[in-house]
Design a protein around this motif. Structure first.
Motif, short mmCIF file in Angstrom:
data_model
loop_
_atom_site.label_atom_id
_atom_site.label_comp_id
_atom_site.label_asym_id
_atom_site.label_seq_id
_atom_site.Cartn_x
_atom_site.Cartn_y
_atom_site.Cartn_z
N MET A 211 0.82 -1.20 0.00
CA MET A 211 0.00 0.00 0.00
C MET A 211 0.86 1.26 0.00
O MET A 211 1.89 1.33 0.66
CB MET A 211 -0.92 0.02 1.23
CG MET A 211 -1.94 1.14 1.18
SD MET A 211 -3.28 0.82 2.34
CE MET A 211 -4.55 1.87 1.67
N ARG B 112 9.46 1.21 -1.06
CA ARG B 112 9.30 0.44 0.18
C ARG B 112 8.24 -0.65 -0.01
O ARG B 112 8.37 -1.77 0.47
CB ARG B 112 8.89 1.41 1.30
CG ARG B 112 8.93 0.81 2.66
CD ARG B 112 8.67 1.85 3.72
NE ARG B 112 7.33 2.40 3.64
CZ ARG B 112 6.82 3.31 4.47
NH1 ARG B 112 7.58 3.78 5.44
NH2 ARG B 112 5.60 3.76 4.33
N ALA B 113 7.17 -0.28 -0.76
CA ALA B 113 6.14 -1.28 -1.04
C ALA B 113 6.65 -2.34 -1.99
O ALA B 113 6.42 -3.54 -1.80
CB ALA B 113 4.89 -0.60 -1.60
N ILE B 114 7.41 -1.91 -3.02
CA ILE B 114 7.94 -2.87 -4.01
C ILE B 114 8.88 -3.87 -3.34
O ILE B 114 8.92 -5.04 -3.72
CB ILE B 114 8.69 -2.11 -5.13
CG1 ILE B 114 7.73 -1.27 -5.96
CG2 ILE B 114 9.42 -3.08 -6.04
CD1 ILE B 114 8.43 -0.45 -7.04
N ALA B 115 9.61 -3.41 -2.34
CA ALA B 115 10.61 -4.26 -1.70
C ALA B 115 10.00 -5.54 -1.13
O ALA B 115 10.69 -6.54 -0.95
CB ALA B 115 11.33 -3.50 -0.60
N MET B 116 8.72 -5.51 -0.85
CA MET B 116 8.06 -6.70 -0.33
C MET B 116 7.67 -7.66 -1.46
O MET B 116 7.12 -8.72 -1.21
CB MET B 116 6.79 -6.32 0.44
CG MET B 116 7.04 -5.50 1.69
SD MET B 116 8.06 -6.39 2.85
CE MET B 116 6.93 -7.71 3.30
#
Lengths: 299, 274, 274
Positions: free
Chosen positions: B112, B183-187
């Motif tokens: 998100m 930060r979201a993409i890193a997951m």
């Protein structure tokens, strides 16, 4: 892209267990306040009620008796009740106006540079041990009263009132100043724009707007005065008489407990707990009255 | 919630807008009859919607129409509010997310990005590595790799690669928002939800984020809430129009903006209200 | 007329402020004037002897013992309790009860704590008049302080941090110790420092639970006297104002250092948070 380590399935199970355990732990810690309060109230009330429930002492005699002679099983605390009431009211009459006016001065009138220097200093003084106020009282105020009023000894109601009033000053000033400073600028501007003078604005608009904070300051200050023990012992004289003038020696409730707890046992010790109950009720009544006053003003 | 109420609501919304199923496309999110209540107040009425994989789906509508609330049901962020009650089904990857109860797994899969950049008071590197680290990844090399890939994925690597160890809060608003995307993409989520990601940004930063979203489409399914109809028209494949907690129309974007079926949709996109 | 009234009130304000400052300066000045001659290395670090003025090292050690023991117990309990109230609990009867209890504890005078400690820790738990009895009593005294300051600083942590972290698939616990508690740290630390001040200044409760033995404590089960109690006893027993003032100087310096430390920490950590 490289894969994250196992991000599904069992790995999360441990997390949910930990999550459940931690929230239980946090809840338990929060309940410790409740447990402590119950223990304190329970123990004080249990011990304090023993003489009346088990040993058959009369509670009315306890409250209205004028003699406190533990060796003769005479336990009347009227002198101490009167002493506590007088000392608290006296300190309130002197300490509250001076403290509030100082707070108003620092927040509204004082040049910035002056306030910047004085406010933290006063705040610091709110933190110094109250015993030191007692030491000062014994060293300066007591001899001063003795000389000026020509008393046999300076330890007196007046000395107690002065020490307590001085002691509550930093607390009242610090808390009330914060409350007054928190009043929005627009209030002041609105009032000034309507042609009110600065002083009128302060007393008619700013202070009323800060009332709940000011009330909190008074409650804290008075609470400090009524519960104070060690500083009072030094300047009260501790005589077991009903004080009838400002120059009489006196023994408030708190000091009675501190002075005798060390060697009291049996009924005598339980009576000290009963004294504690009276002190407790005192504070409850005081908070109740002050809350009522502030609620009334709210309308 | 009681079922009579649900049925009533269904009756009120009438028939569910039919959802065209392209044979090649697979619905990654299927929502059926979703009702949501804040205490007594109902905020979503029998929402049903299929969201396709590797597409950008835009949710539009006036403020308070429930589009953000709907978005937050997809990763169960509404769970944080005590008074919220939900019924209906949301199936993501063949799993009913309100039945499996593994919120951690859900949120690693559904990322998100919020309205205002909400980076933590840490360095850029630590912000991006935060999610993987919390999943137990400790290997420095792998973390380095993920951070670089994610920042490249969010098209901000070149701007920050020399200052990874400095505070993320020193960046400009647009840069911060792209770090949030990184930060979201890193997951490595499958789906990324975006809640008005550009509403706090200047036009140039907004453009950069929009370009980024178009690029990201090939790797992620994106659901974006936006106030800006031009933005929806520019970047999305499908658009859903929300009004008073209901989905009024859900269609191909070019269709909804050229010839909407519903009068209310037309009124909204032509600027008659909202 | 109006200006006259204004001027009278203004005069009162100046007078009150002058009075307050004058009194407080006099007290501190007096204590320094009276006590400074005794302050030297032997006084601070020397063992106590009943003859002459005697060193205060045993009292310093006792004071440090009470600070350490009470804080070791009260800090985690207080922080966890605040975390429960702010981050976990749903509003309801339980929370109201906990808040009521915490507030009530704040209002109880220390002599009542002393009474309780004397009968509960000293007699019932058979810990005797000792440092440990006093420390446990002090634990309850400072607990509300730590809970309140921690709660206040948790309130200042932006909600977007919580959302940002949870949306990345972290647990509440992870979010708490990685993001929320670090952000709330300045407030928590100043609460702890405030508590140290409270412990150092306390007299009545310690007087009734730790006793008055003026010697180096052999351990935490020994009876001993803290600096404040020492200052009281030398005044009451022997009227030694000079010695009491010298101890007073040490106390004032401790409080001063604590205050400066609190200001410094909150400034420094606020900067670290950007």
């Amino acid at each position: 892209m490289s894969a994250l380590p196992e991000k599904m399935g069992n790995a999360n199970k441990k997390k949910y267990i930990l999550e459940g355990l931690s929230s239980k732990l946090f809840q338990f810690c929060a309940l410790i306040s409740v447990i402590s309060l119950l223990l304190i109230v329970g123990f004080v009330f249990y011990k304090g009620s023993l003489p009346f429930v088990v040993d058959g002492y009369s509670f009315i005699d306890f409250l209205t008796g004028v003699d406190w002679v533990p060796s003769e099983e005479k336990f009347g605390i009227l002198p101490m009740i009167v002493a506590s009431v007088y000392a608290t009211i006296g300190a309130l009459i002197i300490g509250v106006p001076v403290g509030l006016f100082t707070a108003i001065f620092l927040a509204e009138i004082a040049p910035k540079r002056v306030a910047k220097f004085i406010s933290p200093a006063v705040q610091l003084l709110a933190g110094i041990p109250s015993v030191l106020y007692g030491v000062f009282g014994l060293a300066i105020i007591v001899p001063f009263l003795q000389n000026v009023l020509n008393l046999p000894r300076g330890q007196s109601l007046l000395a107690v009132i002065l020490v307590l009033a001085i002691m509550m000053l930093p607390t009242i000033v610090t808390v009330a100043e914060t409350a007054i400073r928190a009043v929005p600028k627009t209030y002041r501007e609105g009032s000034l724009a309507l042609g009110a003078s600065q002083i009128e604005t302060i007393f008619k608009v700013v202070v009323p707007a800060a009332k709940s904070g000011v009330m909190a300051a008074i409650v804290l200050g008075v609470g400090r005065a009524i519960g104070e023990t060690m500083a009072v012992i030094l300047v009260a004289g501790n005589s077991l008489i009903i004080p009838t003038s400002l120059t009489d020696s006196l023994r408030p409730l708190t000091t009675n407990i501190a002075l005798e707890m060390g060697y009291a046992f049996g009924s005598h010790q339980n009576m000290l707990f009963a004294t504690g109950i009276v002190l407790f009720s005192f504070i409850l009544i005081l908070n109740f009255v002050l809350a009522k006053i502030s609620a009334k003003g709210e309308k | 919630m009681n079922s009579i109420e649900t049925k009533l609501n269904k009756a009120r919304t009438g028939k569910i807008t039919p959802i065209k199923q392209d044979s090649e496309e697979k619905a990654i999110i299927s929502v059926r009859d979703l009702n949501l209540f804040y205490g007594e107040k109902q905020a979503l009425f029998s929402v049903s919607m299929d969201i396709q994989e590797k597409e950008v789906t835009a949710l539009i509508g006036p403020s308070g129409c429930g589009k953000s609330t709907f978005l937050r049901t997809l990763n169960r962020m509404n769970d944080l509010i005590d008074s919220v009650q939900i019924n209906g089904d949301i199936v993501i990857d063949n799993e009913n997310i309100y039945q499996t109860n593994d919120v951690i797994k859900l949120r690693t899969k559904v990322g998100m990005v919020f309205q205002k950049a909400n980076l933590f008071p840490m360095s850029i590197y630590d912000n991006v590595a935060y999610g993987p680290r919390m999943q137990g990844l400790k290997n420095k090399k792998e973390l380095d790799k993920i951070v670089e890939e994610s920042l490249r994925g969010a098209a901000i690597w070149d701007e920050v690669k020399d200052r990874l160890k400095t505070s993320a809060l020193g960046l400009s608003g647009g840069q911060q928002q792209r770090i949030c995307i990184a930060r979201a993409i890193a997951m490595k989520p499958e789906i990324i939800l975006m809640d008005e990601p550009t509403s706090a940004l200047d036009p140039i930063s907004t453009l950069k984020v929009e370009e980024l979203i178009e690029k990201m489409k090939k790797d992620f399914t994106i659901v974006i809430v936006t106030h800006n109809m031009q933005q929806a028209a520019r970047i999305s494949d499908k658009t859903a129009f929300f009004l008073n907690g209901e989905v009024i129309e859900y269609e191909q974007t070019d269709k909804i903006f050229s010839m909407p079926n519903d009068q209310r949709t037309e009124d909204y996109i032509t600027g008659r209200f909202g | 007329m109006r200006t006259l009234k204004d001027n009278i009130l203004r005069g009162f304000l100046w007078f009150a402020a002058f009075l307050t400052v004058a009194i407080l300066v006099t007290i501190v000045g007096y204590i320094f004037m009276k006590g400074y001659r005794l302050i030297n290395f032997d006084f601070i670090f020397g063992d106590y002897s009943p003859t002459g003025h005697g060193g205060i090292w045993p009292m310093i050690i006792t004071t440090i013992y009470t600070i350490i023991i009470s804080l070791i117990i009260a800090t985690p309990i207080g922080i966890f309790a605040a975390v429960y109230l702010q981050e976990y609990a749903k509003q309801g009867r339980l929370v109201r009860m906990i808040r009521f209890a915490t507030e009530s504890l704040t209002g109880i005078p220390s002599i009542i704590y002393g009474l309780f400690g004397a009968v509960f820790f000293v007699t019932t738990l058979k810990l005797g008049m000792s440092i440990i009895s006093a420390s446990l009593t002090l634990t309850i005294i400072v607990l509300p302080v730590i809970i309140r300051t921690t709660e206040e600083s948790l309130k200042t942590v932006p909600n977007t941090y919580r959302e940002g972290s949870l949306a990345l698939g972290t647990t509440k616990l992870q979010t708490l110790y990685k993001v929320i508690l670090p952000s709330a740290m300045p407030g928590i630390l100043s609460g702890i420092i405030l508590s140290i001040g409270r412990i150092v200044g306390e007299s009545a409760a310690i007087f009734l639970t730790a006793g008055t033995v003026a010697a180096m404590p052999e351990g935490i089960f020994s009876s001993a006297r803290t600096l404040t109690v020492h200052s009281f006893l030398v005044t009451q027993e022997s009227g030694d104002i000079e010695l009491a003032s010298a101890v007073g100087i040490v106390l004032i310096v401790i409080i001063l250092v604590l205050n400066l430390l609190a200001t410094f920490i909150s400034k420094k950590l606020n900067k670290a948070n950007y």
